[in-house]
Scaffold this active site. Structure first.
Site, mmCIF file in Angstrom:
data_model
loop_
_atom_site.group_PDB
_atom_site.id
_atom_site.type_symbol
_atom_site.label_atom_id
_atom_site.label_comp_id
_atom_site.label_asym_id
_atom_site.label_seq_id
_atom_site.Cartn_x
_atom_site.Cartn_y
_atom_site.Cartn_z
ATOM 1 N N TYR A 196 31.831 47.712 29.223
ATOM 2 C CA TYR A 196 32.703 46.668 29.774
ATOM 3 C C TYR A 196 33.426 45.914 28.662
ATOM 4 O O TYR A 196 34.644 45.692 28.725
ATOM 5 C CB TYR A 196 31.860 45.708 30.614
ATOM 6 C CG TYR A 196 32.669 44.689 31.389
ATOM 7 C CD1 TYR A 196 33.409 45.072 32.505
ATOM 8 C CD2 TYR A 196 32.680 43.347 31.012
ATOM 9 C CE1 TYR A 196 34.146 44.135 33.228
ATOM 10 C CE2 TYR A 196 33.409 42.406 31.736
ATOM 11 C CZ TYR A 196 34.137 42.808 32.843
ATOM 12 O OH TYR A 196 34.864 41.876 33.565
ATOM 13 N N SER B 104 39.025 39.235 30.493
ATOM 14 C CA SER B 104 37.694 38.630 30.653
ATOM 15 C C SER B 104 37.316 37.882 29.382
ATOM 16 O O SER B 104 37.895 38.136 28.317
ATOM 17 C CB SER B 104 36.681 39.760 30.875
ATOM 18 O OG SER B 104 35.356 39.282 30.842
HETATM 19 P P1 NAD Z 1 35.381 42.410 42.864
HETATM 20 O O1 NAD Z 1 34.485 43.603 42.902
HETATM 21 O O2 NAD Z 1 35.272 41.406 43.938
HETATM 22 O O3 NAD Z 1 36.902 42.883 42.780
HETATM 23 C C1 NAD Z 1 37.270 44.068 42.130
HETATM 24 C C2 NAD Z 1 38.158 44.842 43.054
HETATM 25 O O4 NAD Z 1 38.612 46.021 42.399
HETATM 26 C C3 NAD Z 1 37.419 45.295 44.312
HETATM 27 O O5 NAD Z 1 38.249 45.101 45.430
HETATM 28 C C4 NAD Z 1 37.197 46.779 44.043
HETATM 29 O O6 NAD Z 1 37.059 47.552 45.209
HETATM 30 C C5 NAD Z 1 38.470 47.097 43.294
HETATM 31 N N1 NAD Z 1 38.360 48.353 42.583
HETATM 32 C C6 NAD Z 1 37.390 48.750 41.744
HETATM 33 N N2 NAD Z 1 37.632 50.000 41.338
HETATM 34 C C7 NAD Z 1 38.780 50.393 41.932
HETATM 35 C C8 NAD Z 1 39.529 51.583 41.913
HETATM 36 N N3 NAD Z 1 39.146 52.646 41.201
HETATM 37 N N4 NAD Z 1 40.671 51.634 42.637
HETATM 38 C C9 NAD Z 1 41.067 50.583 43.394
HETATM 39 N N5 NAD Z 1 40.389 49.432 43.455
HETATM 40 C C10 NAD Z 1 39.252 49.350 42.733
HETATM 41 O O7 NAD Z 1 35.158 41.735 41.445
HETATM 42 P P2 NAD Z 1 36.009 40.624 40.647
HETATM 43 O O8 NAD Z 1 34.991 39.899 39.855
HETATM 44 O O9 NAD Z 1 36.922 39.881 41.511
HETATM 45 O O10 NAD Z 1 36.830 41.541 39.616
HETATM 46 C C11 NAD Z 1 38.241 41.478 39.465
HETATM 47 C C12 NAD Z 1 38.585 41.564 37.990
HETATM 48 O O11 NAD Z 1 38.085 40.394 37.339
HETATM 49 C C13 NAD Z 1 37.992 42.754 37.248
HETATM 50 O O12 NAD Z 1 38.973 43.291 36.375
HETATM 51 C C14 NAD Z 1 36.885 42.131 36.437
HETATM 52 O O13 NAD Z 1 36.610 42.870 35.266
HETATM 53 C C15 NAD Z 1 37.474 40.777 36.131
HETATM 54 N N6 NAD Z 1 36.519 39.745 35.735
HETATM 55 C C16 NAD Z 1 35.470 39.422 36.535
HETATM 56 C C17 NAD Z 1 34.574 38.454 36.106
HETATM 57 C C18 NAD Z 1 33.351 38.100 36.922
HETATM 58 O O14 NAD Z 1 32.430 37.491 36.375
HETATM 59 N N7 NAD Z 1 33.311 38.416 38.206
HETATM 60 C C19 NAD Z 1 34.764 37.812 34.882
HETATM 61 C C20 NAD Z 1 35.872 38.150 34.108
HETATM 62 C C21 NAD Z 1 36.748 39.128 34.543
#
Ligand code: NAD
Length: 261
Positions: A157, A144
């Site tokens: 985070y 991130s």
């Molecule tokens: P999202 O919630 O759509 O996707 C996250 C996924 O991880 C979901 O399907 C959730 O159910 C799954 N998950 C969470 N805990 C879990 C567990 N214990 N076991 C199995 N699955 C689990 O959100 P996203 O934004 O697509 O996040 C994906 C990645 O991107 C994360 O690592 C997040 O930190 C990172 N990220 C997101 C952003 C943002 O702004 N959305 C920015 C930078 C990085």
């Protein structure tokens, strides 16, 4: 154009929503067979209905070693090998302020978030290791902007995303020359990334328009990024075209590093 990931077998955690779902869709278009781990059976089944034989779904919790192990085993049984592991599942702290949170909530939030974002990344990489050694494969972590800068989340985070960089870099060192290890660092992206229960009393849940506006204000390209904006970076790192790239992070964040110049 030739498919970049033809005949590759990939395991993606959190491949059933947000960034992981977009990566899954694109990897399948690029010729890969994709196995996904997720918690929600509804969204897993939706992906299965859409992609049929191209996808394997695994319900599981990345913070439990046996769930990672089971998914790797099922993937190899179904598709014959594992070439790429993407540690993408994650949860958020909602920008909860350190000063506002009680010591008990701090501790619960620490266990909850670090278990998923950090231990889940350790466990997934460990469970995938033996198969990746056989295939000379690679690992990609979803990190991130919060891996480098403050104000991408609260302390839980931000600390977790910094920790993933340490894991990525040390693994790139230890696992060379067989396995490449890299990361993609998305900036703020419009997804349903969920705030962990222990911190919900301490955060304001914002609507999507407010979220989009605050994301746009924070990056020089003024983008409210969508999951699809990041997938090209994953395709590159996963593919043989990146055979000389390891220990690197591709930032896909609208230019956070040039902020303030
Ligand atoms: P999202 O919630 O759509 O996707 C996250 C996924 O991880 C979901 O399907 C959730 O159910 C799954 N998950 C969470 N805990 C879990 C567990 N214990 N076991 C199995 N699955 C689990 O959100 P996203 O934004 O697509 O996040 C994906 C990645 O991107 C994360 O690592 C997040 O930190 C990172 N990220 C997101 C952003 C943002 O702004 N959305 C920015 C930078 C990085």
């Amino acid at each position: 154009m030739a498919m970049a990931l033809k005949d590759k077998v990939v395991l993606i955690t959190g491949g059933n929503s947000g960034i992981g779902e977009a990566v899954t869709r694109r990897f399948i278009q690029e010729g890969a067979k994709v196995s996904i781990i997720g918690r929600s059976i509804e969204t897993l089944k939706k992906m299965k209905a859409e992609f049929g034989e191209e996808i394997l779904i695994n319900q599981g919790d990345v913070s439990k070693y046996e769930d990672n192990e089971r998914a790797v085993k099922a993937t190899v049984e179904q598709f014959g090998k594992l070439d790429v592991f993407v540690a993408n599942a994650g949860v958020f702290d909602g920008f909860a302020k350190f000063a506002d949170v009680t010591p008990d909530a701090l501790s619960d939030a620490y266990d909850f978030l670090i278990d998923i974002n950090v231990k889940g990344s350790f466990f997934g990489a460990k469970a995938a290791l033996e198969e990746l050694q056989k295939s000379n494969g690679n690992i990609i972590f979803t990190v991130s902007g919060a891996s480098f800068y403050p104000d991408g989340g609260g302390v839980w985070y931000t600390a977790s995303k910094h920790a993933q960089i340490g894991l990525m870099r040390q693994l790139a060192f230890e696992l060379a020359p067989n396995i490449r290890v890299n990361a993609v660092a998305p900036g703020g992206t419009l997804t349903a990334l969920s705030v962990i229960p222990p911190l919900r009393p301490f955060v304001k849940i914002v609507d999507n328009e407010t979220k989009a506006n605050s994301i746009k204000k924070r990056n020089p390209l003024q983008l409210a990024q969508l999951p699809e904006d990041h997938v090209a970076a994953y395709v590159l790192l996963a593919s043989d075209a990146a055979r000389a790239i390891t220990g690197e992070v591709i930032s896909s964040d609208g230019g956070l590093s040039v902020r303030g110049l």
